[in-house]
Design an enzyme around this catalytic site. Structure first.
Site, PDB file in Angstrom:
ATOM      1  N   TYR A 143       0.815  -1.214   0.000  1.00 55.16           N
ATOM      2  CA  TYR A 143       0.000   0.000   0.000  1.00 55.16           C
ATOM      3  C   TYR A 143       0.852   1.270   0.000  1.00 55.16           C
ATOM      4  O   TYR A 143       0.357   2.342  -0.310  1.00 55.16           O
ATOM      5  CB  TYR A 143      -0.943   0.029   1.212  1.00 55.16           C
ATOM      6  CG  TYR A 143      -1.955  -1.110   1.250  1.00 55.16           C
ATOM      7  CD1 TYR A 143      -2.171  -1.908   0.137  1.00 55.16           C
ATOM      8  CD2 TYR A 143      -2.686  -1.382   2.395  1.00 55.16           C
ATOM      9  CE1 TYR A 143      -3.084  -2.945   0.168  1.00 55.16           C
ATOM     10  CE2 TYR A 143      -3.608  -2.414   2.432  1.00 55.16           C
ATOM     11  CZ  TYR A 143      -3.800  -3.199   1.317  1.00 55.16           C
ATOM     12  OH  TYR A 143      -4.706  -4.224   1.346  1.00 55.16           O
ATOM     13  N   LYS A 193       3.961 -15.310   2.250  1.00 56.64           N
ATOM     14  CA  LYS A 193       3.858 -16.040   0.983  1.00 56.64           C
ATOM     15  C   LYS A 193       5.290 -16.271   0.507  1.00 56.64           C
ATOM     16  O   LYS A 193       5.700 -15.853  -0.585  1.00 56.64           O
ATOM     17  CB  LYS A 193       3.028 -15.203  -0.004  1.00 56.64           C
ATOM     18  CG  LYS A 193       2.646 -15.903  -1.272  1.00 56.64           C
ATOM     19  CD  LYS A 193       1.609 -16.997  -1.092  1.00 56.64           C
ATOM     20  CE  LYS A 193       1.288 -17.654  -2.410  1.00 56.64           C
ATOM     21  NZ  LYS A 193       0.544 -18.923  -2.250  1.00 56.64           N
ATOM     22  N   ASP A 226      -2.477 -18.281   1.836  1.00 60.01           N
ATOM     23  CA  ASP A 226      -3.647 -18.999   1.297  1.00 60.01           C
ATOM     24  C   ASP A 226      -4.098 -20.091   2.261  1.00 60.01           C
ATOM     25  O   ASP A 226      -5.305 -20.283   2.484  1.00 60.01           O
ATOM     26  CB  ASP A 226      -3.359 -19.559  -0.108  1.00 60.01           C
ATOM     27  CG  ASP A 226      -1.964 -20.160  -0.246  1.00 60.01           C
ATOM     28  OD1 ASP A 226      -1.147 -19.995   0.680  1.00 60.01           O
ATOM     29  OD2 ASP A 226      -1.695 -20.803  -1.271  1.00 60.01           O
ATOM     30  N   ASP A 250      -4.856  -6.938   6.156  1.00 59.49           N
ATOM     31  CA  ASP A 250      -6.090  -6.245   5.794  1.00 59.49           C
ATOM     32  C   ASP A 250      -7.173  -7.278   5.474  1.00 59.49           C
ATOM     33  O   ASP A 250      -8.308  -7.218   5.971  1.00 59.49           O
ATOM     34  CB  ASP A 250      -5.790  -5.362   4.561  1.00 59.49           C
ATOM     35  CG  ASP A 250      -6.920  -4.413   4.238  1.00 59.49           C
ATOM     36  OD1 ASP A 250      -7.897  -4.361   4.999  1.00 59.49           O
ATOM     37  OD2 ASP A 250      -6.825  -3.719   3.204  1.00 59.49           O
ATOM     38  N   ASP A 254     -10.276  -8.956   8.265  1.00 57.87           N
ATOM     39  CA  ASP A 254     -11.698  -8.846   7.932  1.00 57.87           C
ATOM     40  C   ASP A 254     -12.358 -10.224   7.892  1.00 57.87           C
ATOM     41  O   ASP A 254     -13.493 -10.391   8.336  1.00 57.87           O
ATOM     42  CB  ASP A 254     -11.893  -8.141   6.586  1.00 57.87           C
ATOM     43  CG  ASP A 254     -11.986  -6.631   6.756  1.00 57.87           C
ATOM     44  OD1 ASP A 254     -11.669  -6.139   7.861  1.00 57.87           O
ATOM     45  OD2 ASP A 254     -12.358  -5.935   5.795  1.00 57.87           O
TER      46      ASP A 254
END
Ligand code: NAD
Length: 365
Positions: A143, A193, A226, A250, A254
């Site tokens: 970001y 990852k 994942d 993020d 959620d």
């Protein structure tokens, strides 16, 4: 201890849940021999109405003079006509995050056993409820890296974002996650990852080295993002403290919030790089949900998220773990006793914001 906090209640249900939470916080502290000094300041839409901007200078000054910020929530239809850069959420929270260098976001995923029915996960899979914390790096990664849109030869259009992480950024957020793990079950899961991303390779190495060097008492494990996304749905109760970078956090936080059911129960903390007068991280503590304009002014909001945010503040910005446990324990006991606000009542009789807080207060003795 003398605790000095800036109270930024904000808009719509913000002031309602804050008014309900403060007497409980005061009682917990007073009983433990501490003193609380709190001052209220407009922020968000209330800041725009009072001083022409979402983060008035006087509000920022008051926050600077405090040990921590207890935040409500900001925004709502009244200010939606404003340009995006002046909207309450963007023009209040982002500058606060930037000013106080809030680099670590802690979101407890908390669902008491008594509320297992609130989760979209089958109740028999979470007989003891869910009790985990997601620690998300907040100021680095995709970001904030170099980004842009270009037109390569041939008339096509190309956009790019860059993920960048420094060792020092990974180390400081690891320290926050270690502290969180230490105050709980001492299990830390780092999510990355590393089979694909160079940043994740560095992330995994730095987290491993930092934990080995500073926290041999913590059991560290690693998981690809994942797999973590699947595990959060398959067995959310298996998590203790989850540490991850900005974008993964993020998304996963959620997912965790949905798995935990009602927004009205979910608190959060954003911790800064600077220490307060007591030597603990300066932090901003707020409910994970928004200003809920649909239920504002009706005494319907669940004050638990605000109360649990105050408990996080006691723990992280003041080191008052026992007091934090007392506060969170009183909220849990209230829910366990079957006292419910409408969002967690599922058709059963519900109490209002003030009545729920009064029940929490009563459980403090
Ligand atoms: P929201 O979180 O305010 O509401 C979503 C749903 O959850 C609503 O049905 C609401 O009634 C319910 N809810 C939320 N908190 C609750 C509580 N404590 N008790 C009971 N029910 C609760 O999200 P939204 O409707 O998308 O956003 C409303 C406004 O809040 C928008 O202006 C948005 O920008 C702002 N917002 C602010 C923050 C913040 O201040 N950090 C975060 C998210 C959204």
């Amino acid at each position: 201890m003398h605790l000095k906090i800036a109270v930024l209640a904000g808009d719509y249900i913000g002031p309602e849940v804050m008014d309900a939470a403060l007497p409980v916080l005061e009682t917990v502290l007073k009983r433990a021999g501490h003193t609380l000094e709190h001052s209220a300041h407009p922020v968000g839409g209330a800041g725009i109405d009072a001083a022409g901007k979402a983060l008035p200078d006087a509000t920022l000054d008051a926050a600077r003079a405090a040990d921590a910020i207890l935040f409500g929530s900001v925004g709502g239809p009244k200010w939606e006509h404003l340009p995006p850069a002046e909207q309450p959420e963007r023009a209040a929270l982002l500058p606060l995050r930037k000013h106080f260098k809030l680099f670590a976001n802690l979101r407890p995923g908390f669902l008491p056993a008594a509320l297992a029915g609130a989760s979209p996960i089958r109740a028999e899979r979470i007989p003891a409820g869910i009790d985990m914390v997601c620690v998300r790096e907040l100021t680095g990664g995709l970001y904030f890296g170099k980004k842009g849109t270009t037109t390569p030869a041939g008339g096509d259009t190309e956009a790019f974002d860059t993920m960048v992480y420094r060792k020092s950024e990974i180390e400081r957020v690891t320290d926050v996650a270690v502290a969180a793990a230490r105050s709980r079950g001492k299990r830390l899961l780092s999510v990355d990852k590393a089979n694909v991303l160079e940043c994740s390779v560095l992330w995994r190495r730095v987290v491993s080295e930092r934990v080995a060097a500073t926290a041999p008492d913590i059991t560290l494990s690693h998981m690809y993002v994942d797999a973590a996304a699947m595990q959060l749905v398959r067995d959310p109760a298996s998590f203790d403290v989850l540490l991850t970078e900005n974008m993964f956090g993020d998304i996963l936080s959620d997912e965790m919030a949905v798995v935990c059911g009602s927004l009205g129960m979910l608190s959060s903390a954003s911790l800064g790089a600077d220490k307060n007068r007591h030597g603990f991280p300066f932090g901003l503590y707020e409910p994970a949900g928004g200003s809920a304009p649909d239920i504002a002014g009706k005494n319907l909001a669940n004050p638990s998220a605000q109360l649990l945010s105050a408990a996080l503040m006691l723990r992280h910005s003041f080191g008052l773990n026992a007091e934090a446990d007392v506060l969170a324990g009183a909220v849990n006991a209230t829910v366990a006793a079957g006292i419910r606000t409408a969002d967690i009542a599922f058709g059963a009789p519900a109490v209002g914001t003030r009545e729920f807080a009064a029940e929490v207060l009563r459980r403090l003795g």
